[in-house]
Design an enzyme around this catalytic site. Sequence first.
Site, short mmCIF file in Angstrom:
data_model
loop_
_atom_site.label_atom_id
_atom_site.label_comp_id
_atom_site.label_asym_id
_atom_site.label_seq_id
_atom_site.Cartn_x
_atom_site.Cartn_y
_atom_site.Cartn_z
N HIS A 251 -0.85 -5.83 4.35
CA HIS A 251 -1.96 -7.10 4.63
C HIS A 251 -0.92 -8.36 4.75
O HIS A 251 -0.27 -8.41 3.91
CB HIS A 251 -2.79 -6.97 3.62
CG HIS A 251 -4.16 -8.06 4.01
ND1 HIS A 251 -4.08 -9.18 3.84
CD2 HIS A 251 -5.21 -7.37 4.34
CE1 HIS A 251 -5.27 -9.47 4.32
NE2 HIS A 251 -5.93 -8.58 4.68
N GLU A 305 -8.91 -0.82 4.64
CA GLU A 305 -9.27 0.32 5.68
C GLU A 305 -9.24 1.81 5.07
O GLU A 305 -9.84 2.42 5.62
CB GLU A 305 -8.66 0.04 6.93
CG GLU A 305 -8.69 -1.44 7.60
CD GLU A 305 -10.03 -1.37 8.02
OE1 GLU A 305 -11.16 -1.11 7.77
OE2 GLU A 305 -10.14 -2.16 9.35
N1 ACO Z 1 3.44 0.88 7.48
C1 ACO Z 1 4.51 0.85 7.59
N2 ACO Z 1 5.62 -0.28 7.54
C2 ACO Z 1 4.65 -1.47 7.57
C3 ACO Z 1 3.31 -1.46 7.24
C4 ACO Z 1 2.63 -0.18 7.50
N3 ACO Z 1 1.24 -0.21 7.15
N4 ACO Z 1 2.83 -2.94 7.14
C5 ACO Z 1 3.76 -3.48 7.33
N5 ACO Z 1 4.93 -2.74 7.65
C6 ACO Z 1 6.23 -3.32 7.74
C7 ACO Z 1 6.54 -3.85 9.22
O1 ACO Z 1 6.97 -3.02 9.90
C8 ACO Z 1 7.52 -4.93 8.86
O2 ACO Z 1 8.89 -4.28 8.77
P1 ACO Z 1 10.15 -5.12 9.39
O3 ACO Z 1 10.03 -6.54 8.66
O4 ACO Z 1 11.25 -4.13 8.89
O5 ACO Z 1 9.70 -5.17 10.77
C9 ACO Z 1 7.06 -5.43 7.40
O6 ACO Z 1 6.53 -4.43 6.81
C10 ACO Z 1 6.24 -6.77 7.62
O7 ACO Z 1 5.29 -6.38 8.52
P2 ACO Z 1 4.41 -7.60 9.48
O8 ACO Z 1 4.04 -6.85 10.74
O9 ACO Z 1 5.33 -8.78 9.45
O10 ACO Z 1 3.40 -7.88 8.43
P3 ACO Z 1 1.88 -8.52 8.71
O11 ACO Z 1 1.38 -9.49 8.03
O12 ACO Z 1 2.02 -9.18 10.21
O13 ACO Z 1 1.00 -7.21 8.97
C11 ACO Z 1 -0.61 -5.56 9.11
C12 ACO Z 1 -0.19 -7.19 8.65
C13 ACO Z 1 -0.79 -5.78 10.52
C14 ACO Z 1 -2.18 -5.28 8.20
C15 ACO Z 1 0.26 -4.45 8.87
O14 ACO Z 1 0.44 -4.40 7.42
C16 ACO Z 1 -0.10 -3.17 9.38
O15 ACO Z 1 0.21 -2.92 10.66
N6 ACO Z 1 -0.93 -2.27 8.79
C17 ACO Z 1 -1.21 -0.99 9.31
C18 ACO Z 1 -2.56 -1.21 9.85
C19 ACO Z 1 -3.61 -1.59 9.08
O16 ACO Z 1 -3.97 -1.08 8.03
N7 ACO Z 1 -4.45 -2.72 9.64
C20 ACO Z 1 -5.79 -2.81 8.87
C21 ACO Z 1 -5.48 -4.31 8.16
S1 ACO Z 1 -6.87 -4.88 7.27
C22 ACO Z 1 -7.89 -5.59 8.18
O17 ACO Z 1 -7.42 -6.15 9.08
C23 ACO Z 1 -9.69 -5.38 7.87
#
Ligand code: ACO
Length: 361
Positions: A251, A305
């Site tokens: 998140h 989620e």
């Molecule tokens: N699985 C694996 N790796 C992850 C995940 C995940 N679920 N979430 C983040 N990371 C990693 C990213 O790849 C990134 O790695 P890097 O720095 O080596 O490139 C690091 O963690 C930071 O991730 P960001 O994308 O910068 O984090 P951001 O704050 O932009 O993302 C998000 C938040 C989009 C929710 C992300 O955690 C994600 O994609 N989760 C999976 C999809 C999901 O569950 N979405 C629902 C969110 S809740 C809602 O909106 C209602």
Amino acid sequence: MNAPLKTANGLDHVVAAETELSHIDGEAGVLIIRGHELPELVRDFGVEGTIALLWNGDDDFIHSRPRIQQALGAARLASYARLSRLLAATGGLDVIEGLRSALASLSDDERESELIVAGAAPVLVAALLRRARGLEPVAPDPHLTHGADYLRMIRGSVPSAADAAAMDAYLTTIADHGLNASTFAARVVASTGSGSVSAVAAALGALKGPLHGGAPGPVLDMLDAIETHGEPERWIEHALEKGERLMGFGHRIYRVRDPRADILKAVLKTLKGNPRLALAERVEAAALSALAKAKPDRRLDTNVEFYTALLLESLGIARHGFTATFAVGRVTGWCAHILEQRRTGRLIRPQSRYVGPELRK
Ligand code: ACO
């Protein structure tokens, strides 16, 4: 000369609005809606009470809750009366795009358009889900609560008290959540002076992406794949090695567990039971441990989620309707933000840093 601009890619840590509506403490894992914590809202307020709180504030809550229930019932009925016109341009679209198309066909100029869209959303989603099964729509019952009537319009029969309470808890839990991507989209549109229908249509477009509200369907796809594979730990390790994201984890704001995940898990346990709960718990434990190893600098925990997917599956909602069901709940928060933006905000117009080719001579 203009001062040099600092780029905030993704707007992390940028405060783009002041709001009285909701606050997320990402370090403590707490969500506050107008001074109330989420468990209290789920227990004592329900959907109608939470909408009353979001739209009208605390002052007249006792009176405004029944008024909201009555007004939403009337709004559902009014939408049903024009259902065939609203669904006219939705042929061939999936449920969330059908909802986007149908809501966008409403006029910004109608009075109380926030109430109209909030009432229309469950009627439209239920009708679209039934259409996908080759079934006729079911008319709303304005005397039921919003959550109970939504389930009834999907199923064609009045839900049990436990199922109605579970849907009410779900819709309450997801009603509002700070300046998330879809709410921000709604506020940007509202900030231009455009109407509530247009702002909600923009929010729906943002919600449907898999990094936001599009995740719960893929959570079940992931559980299916893990169940078939048979070894959660190995499957997860392999997925992370391939650079895939685990749906339902991570998140932007929370650095601890999303408090909504626990609420939904507790609600799930009040139902007859999802046969996948044991698998889901094993997958969750394996995912948290693998994520901690793979991303030691970034705390990634369970988000809303993950248990949304199991809860909505237990309530018999088809997975292609999960994101649209999220919209049925979140539309009320969007409307609260649209009203607040209109009252207190100014045009939202950030800048970009130009990194293109230099001026050609
Ligand atoms: N699985 C694996 N790796 C992850 C995940 C995940 N679920 N979430 C983040 N990371 C990693 C990213 O790849 C990134 O790695 P890097 O720095 O080596 O490139 C690091 O963690 C930071 O991730 P960001 O994308 O910068 O984090 P951001 O704050 O932009 O993302 C998000 C938040 C989009 C929710 C992300 O955690 C994600 O994609 N989760 C999976 C999809 C999901 O569950 N979405 C629902 C969110 S809740 C809602 O909106 C209602």
